[in-house]
Design a protein around this motif. Structure first.
Motif, PDB file in Angstrom:
ATOM      1  N   TYR A  84     -54.754  22.125  18.987  1.00  0.00           N
ATOM      2  CA  TYR A  84     -54.267  23.182  18.084  1.00  0.00           C
ATOM      3  C   TYR A  84     -55.412  23.685  17.230  1.00  0.00           C
ATOM      4  O   TYR A  84     -56.085  22.889  16.551  1.00  0.00           O
ATOM      5  CB  TYR A  84     -53.146  22.598  17.207  1.00  0.00           C
ATOM      6  CG  TYR A  84     -52.581  23.533  16.155  1.00  0.00           C
ATOM      7  CD1 TYR A  84     -52.296  24.863  16.448  1.00  0.00           C
ATOM      8  CD2 TYR A  84     -52.307  23.066  14.870  1.00  0.00           C
ATOM      9  CE1 TYR A  84     -51.751  25.701  15.488  1.00  0.00           C
ATOM     10  CE2 TYR A  84     -51.752  23.898  13.902  1.00  0.00           C
ATOM     11  CZ  TYR A  84     -51.482  25.217  14.215  1.00  0.00           C
ATOM     12  OH  TYR A  84     -50.953  26.043  13.269  1.00  0.00           O
ATOM     13  N   MET A  85     -55.640  24.969  17.300  1.00  0.00           N
ATOM     14  CA  MET A  85     -56.640  25.575  16.421  1.00  0.00           C
ATOM     15  C   MET A  85     -55.877  26.482  15.452  1.00  0.00           C
ATOM     16  O   MET A  85     -55.409  27.560  15.841  1.00  0.00           O
ATOM     17  CB  MET A  85     -57.615  26.378  17.287  1.00  0.00           C
ATOM     18  CG  MET A  85     -58.727  27.014  16.516  1.00  0.00           C
ATOM     19  SD  MET A  85     -59.922  27.733  17.699  1.00  0.00           S
ATOM     20  CE  MET A  85     -60.625  28.983  16.667  1.00  0.00           C
ATOM     21  N   PRO A  86     -55.668  26.007  14.215  1.00  0.00           N
ATOM     22  CA  PRO A  86     -54.874  26.795  13.273  1.00  0.00           C
ATOM     23  C   PRO A  86     -55.612  28.068  12.878  1.00  0.00           C
ATOM     24  O   PRO A  86     -56.835  28.150  13.019  1.00  0.00           O
ATOM     25  CB  PRO A  86     -54.740  25.882  12.055  1.00  0.00           C
ATOM     26  CG  PRO A  86     -55.375  24.604  12.400  1.00  0.00           C
ATOM     27  CD  PRO A  86     -56.203  24.798  13.616  1.00  0.00           C
ATOM     28  N   GLY A  87     -54.832  29.034  12.375  1.00  0.00           N
ATOM     29  CA  GLY A  87     -55.433  30.315  11.998  1.00  0.00           C
ATOM     30  C   GLY A  87     -56.463  30.165  10.900  1.00  0.00           C
ATOM     31  O   GLY A  87     -57.572  30.684  10.989  1.00  0.00           O
ATOM     32  N   TYR A 116     -67.483  15.686  27.323  1.00  0.00           N
ATOM     33  CA  TYR A 116     -68.513  16.686  27.051  1.00  0.00           C
ATOM     34  C   TYR A 116     -68.451  17.848  28.046  1.00  0.00           C
ATOM     35  O   TYR A 116     -68.654  19.012  27.671  1.00  0.00           O
ATOM     36  CB  TYR A 116     -69.915  16.042  27.078  1.00  0.00           C
ATOM     37  CG  TYR A 116     -70.980  16.991  26.569  1.00  0.00           C
ATOM     38  CD1 TYR A 116     -71.105  17.248  25.205  1.00  0.00           C
ATOM     39  CD2 TYR A 116     -71.819  17.661  27.454  1.00  0.00           C
ATOM     40  CE1 TYR A 116     -72.051  18.137  24.733  1.00  0.00           C
ATOM     41  CE2 TYR A 116     -72.770  18.561  26.986  1.00  0.00           C
ATOM     42  CZ  TYR A 116     -72.885  18.791  25.633  1.00  0.00           C
ATOM     43  OH  TYR A 116     -73.808  19.683  25.153  1.00  0.00           O
ATOM     44  N   ASP A 117     -68.127  17.557  29.306  1.00  0.00           N
ATOM     45  CA  ASP A 117     -68.086  18.605  30.335  1.00  0.00           C
ATOM     46  C   ASP A 117     -67.162  19.760  29.962  1.00  0.00           C
ATOM     47  O   ASP A 117     -67.464  20.916  30.226  1.00  0.00           O
ATOM     48  CB  ASP A 117     -67.565  18.013  31.657  1.00  0.00           C
ATOM     49  CG  ASP A 117     -68.745  17.574  32.496  1.00  0.00           C
ATOM     50  OD1 ASP A 117     -69.885  17.787  32.031  1.00  0.00           O
ATOM     51  OD2 ASP A 117     -68.510  17.038  33.599  1.00  0.00           O
ATOM     52  N   LEU A 118     -66.024  19.400  29.366  1.00  0.00           N
ATOM     53  CA  LEU A 118     -65.027  20.418  29.033  1.00  0.00           C
ATOM     54  C   LEU A 118     -65.526  21.370  27.937  1.00  0.00           C
ATOM     55  O   LEU A 118     -65.243  22.569  27.962  1.00  0.00           O
ATOM     56  CB  LEU A 118     -63.741  19.719  28.571  1.00  0.00           C
ATOM     57  CG  LEU A 118     -62.531  20.593  28.359  1.00  0.00           C
ATOM     58  CD1 LEU A 118     -62.103  21.269  29.660  1.00  0.00           C
ATOM     59  CD2 LEU A 118     -61.375  19.761  27.813  1.00  0.00           C
ATOM     60  N   ILE A 119     -66.251  20.806  26.967  1.00  0.00           N
ATOM     61  CA  ILE A 119     -66.665  21.644  25.826  1.00  0.00           C
ATOM     62  C   ILE A 119     -68.097  22.163  25.969  1.00  0.00           C
ATOM     63  O   ILE A 119     -68.541  22.963  25.147  1.00  0.00           O
ATOM     64  CB  ILE A 119     -66.541  20.873  24.483  1.00  0.00           C
ATOM     65  CG1 ILE A 119     -67.434  19.615  24.486  1.00  0.00           C
ATOM     66  CG2 ILE A 119     -65.099  20.531  24.173  1.00  0.00           C
ATOM     67  CD1 ILE A 119     -67.681  19.094  23.080  1.00  0.00           C
ATOM     68  N   LEU A 147     -62.825  25.428  18.139  1.00  0.00           N
ATOM     69  CA  LEU A 147     -62.329  25.349  19.523  1.00  0.00           C
ATOM     70  C   LEU A 147     -62.808  24.058  20.189  1.00  0.00           C
ATOM     71  O   LEU A 147     -62.027  23.389  20.874  1.00  0.00           O
ATOM     72  CB  LEU A 147     -62.799  26.582  20.307  1.00  0.00           C
ATOM     73  CG  LEU A 147     -62.340  26.679  21.759  1.00  0.00           C
ATOM     74  CD1 LEU A 147     -60.813  26.632  21.870  1.00  0.00           C
ATOM     75  CD2 LEU A 147     -62.858  27.954  22.410  1.00  0.00           C
ATOM     76  N   SER A 148     -64.060  23.689  19.957  1.00  0.00           N
ATOM     77  CA  SER A 148     -64.567  22.424  20.526  1.00  0.00           C
ATOM     78  C   SER A 148     -63.725  21.252  20.017  1.00  0.00           C
ATOM     79  O   SER A 148     -63.382  20.346  20.783  1.00  0.00           O
ATOM     80  CB  SER A 148     -66.035  22.196  20.139  1.00  0.00           C
ATOM     81  OG  SER A 148     -66.831  23.261  20.557  1.00  0.00           O
ATOM     82  N   CYS A 149     -63.404  21.263  18.717  1.00  0.00           N
ATOM     83  CA  CYS A 149     -62.617  20.156  18.134  1.00  0.00           C
ATOM     84  C   CYS A 149     -61.206  20.118  18.736  1.00  0.00           C
ATOM     85  O   CYS A 149     -60.659  19.042  18.964  1.00  0.00           O
ATOM     86  CB  CYS A 149     -62.517  20.304  16.613  1.00  0.00           C
ATOM     87  SG  CYS A 149     -64.085  20.044  15.782  1.00  0.00           S
ATOM     88  N   ALA A 150     -60.632  21.317  18.984  1.00  0.00           N
ATOM     89  CA  ALA A 150     -59.274  21.356  19.545  1.00  0.00           C
ATOM     90  C   ALA A 150     -59.253  20.878  20.999  1.00  0.00           C
ATOM     91  O   ALA A 150     -58.215  20.532  21.532  1.00  0.00           O
ATOM     92  CB  ALA A 150     -58.710  22.778  19.446  1.00  0.00           C
TER      93      ALA A 150
END
Ligand code: ATP
Length: 311
Positions: A84-87, A116-119, A147-150
């Motif tokens: 979840y990436m809040p507004g 790591y591959d995904l981000i 976005l990386s954190c989500a």
């Protein structure tokens, strides 16, 4: 199986005269692997909907599920699966880029290395500044970090609440390209935005206004459902022109659109009828031409129809 199902969701805030009906029976389904947009103006109910689907808020009525799990009963399992990436900016301003990412990885019992591959494509753009505090980053960099954190726990469904609000046009474009490549990796993505032009970048879009979904369709389907003749009109004095167009008996609606005004015509009216009308108003050299509706024209029409029906 659908990845996300919302069934008649309702949510209200406050009481009596302060009562706000934020969601008035919202239903839709998102297929696995879809990039699904929720488009609507400020206050339409997008954040309330996302908070319910990510189990941070309880609905007052209706039901919803994510990956077949119920948002009320199975909230713990859902939290393990969704990103979840809040507004509003949700990172720790005093932690560095790397510390923020490590923090999110730790909460989900994983490590930066493991996923790591995904981000990689996103994080590698900010990695050179990994010792910089989040509070000191530009809007575009904050967005990439959030976005990386989500994503750090490899969610199966990603919820992004207005990720491009307040972000410059170049970063917005880059951001949508990142979403496309995440989709290629099989992640289901729900993204909300107030920008109608972003609708065309989604597989399907739901248009929401005043807590009600007005339409769910593919971008092409939205455009194909538009039935009225439409013209673009331009003159030196655009304000005077708009006033005249809004009084035109052959027009259903007239509104500014970039350098032009768009006029939605009643059936049977044409470019020639508009030109004749403007000549009668002493405007002899106005540029009037017929156009195909784009997705913004379609949404404007849907939103106006809905608000007239509720007057
Ligand atoms: N905690 C709250 N208390 C009272 N009213 C609220 C609360 N949260 C949201 N609202 C109201 O509910 C309605 C829907 O808000 P919501 O934040 O879900 O919409 P939104 O589409 O995300 O808009 P925005 O982009 O402005 O946040 C708005 O009228 C808002 O003012």
């Amino acid at each position: 199986m659908a990845s996300v199902v919302a069934n008649n969701l309702t949510k209200q805030y406050g009481k009596k005269k302060d009562l706000v009906q934020a969601l008035k029976g919202v239903s839709f389904e998102v297929e696995k692997g879809e990039l699904f947009g929720i488009i609507g103006p400020d206050g339409a109910g997008k954040t309330s909907l996302f908070r319910i689907l990510t189990t941070l808020l309880l609905p007052d009525g209706g039901a919803a599920s994510v990956d077949g799990l119920d948002v009320v009963k199975d909230f713990k399992a859902i939290r393990q699966r969704v990103g979840y990436m809040p507004g509003r900016f949700s990172l720790y301003q005093d932690l560095t880029i790397e510390e923020n990412l490590e923090f999110f990885a730790t909460i989900f019992n994983t490590t930066i290395q493991e996923n790591y591959d995904l981000i990689k494509d996103i994080y590698s753009q900010i990695e050179p500044f990994k010792d910089r505090r989040a509070g000191k980053l530009s809007g575009g960099m904050k967005q990439k970090l959030a976005l990386s954190c989500a994503l750090i726990h490899k969610p199966s469904v990603l919820f992004l609440d207005e990720p491009t609000t307040g972000v410059d046009a170049v970063s917005r474009k880059e951001f949508w390209e990142m979403l496309r490549s995440l989709k290629e990796q099989g992640i289901t993505i729900l993204v909300s935005t107030p920008y109608m032009d972003e609708a065309s970048l989604c597989d399907r879009v739901a248009l929401i206004q005043n807590g009600t979904i007005l339409s769910v369709n593919t971008p092409d389907g939205v455009i194909a459902s538009y039935k009225h003749p439409l013209v673009a009109v331009k003159d030196d004095n655009m304000l005077q022109l708009l006033n005249l167009l809004q009084q035109y008996e052959g027009g259903l609606d007239a509104y500014p659109f970039g350098e032009y005004h768009h006029v939605v015509l009643k059936d049977g009216y044409t470019t020639a009828s508009v030109t004749t009308y403007l000549q009668e108003q002493q405007l002899d050299h106005v540029n009037v031409h017929s156009i195909r509706a784009d997705i913004e024209d379609c949404f404007i029409a849907l939103m106006k129809t809905e608000s007239h029906e509720h007057k």
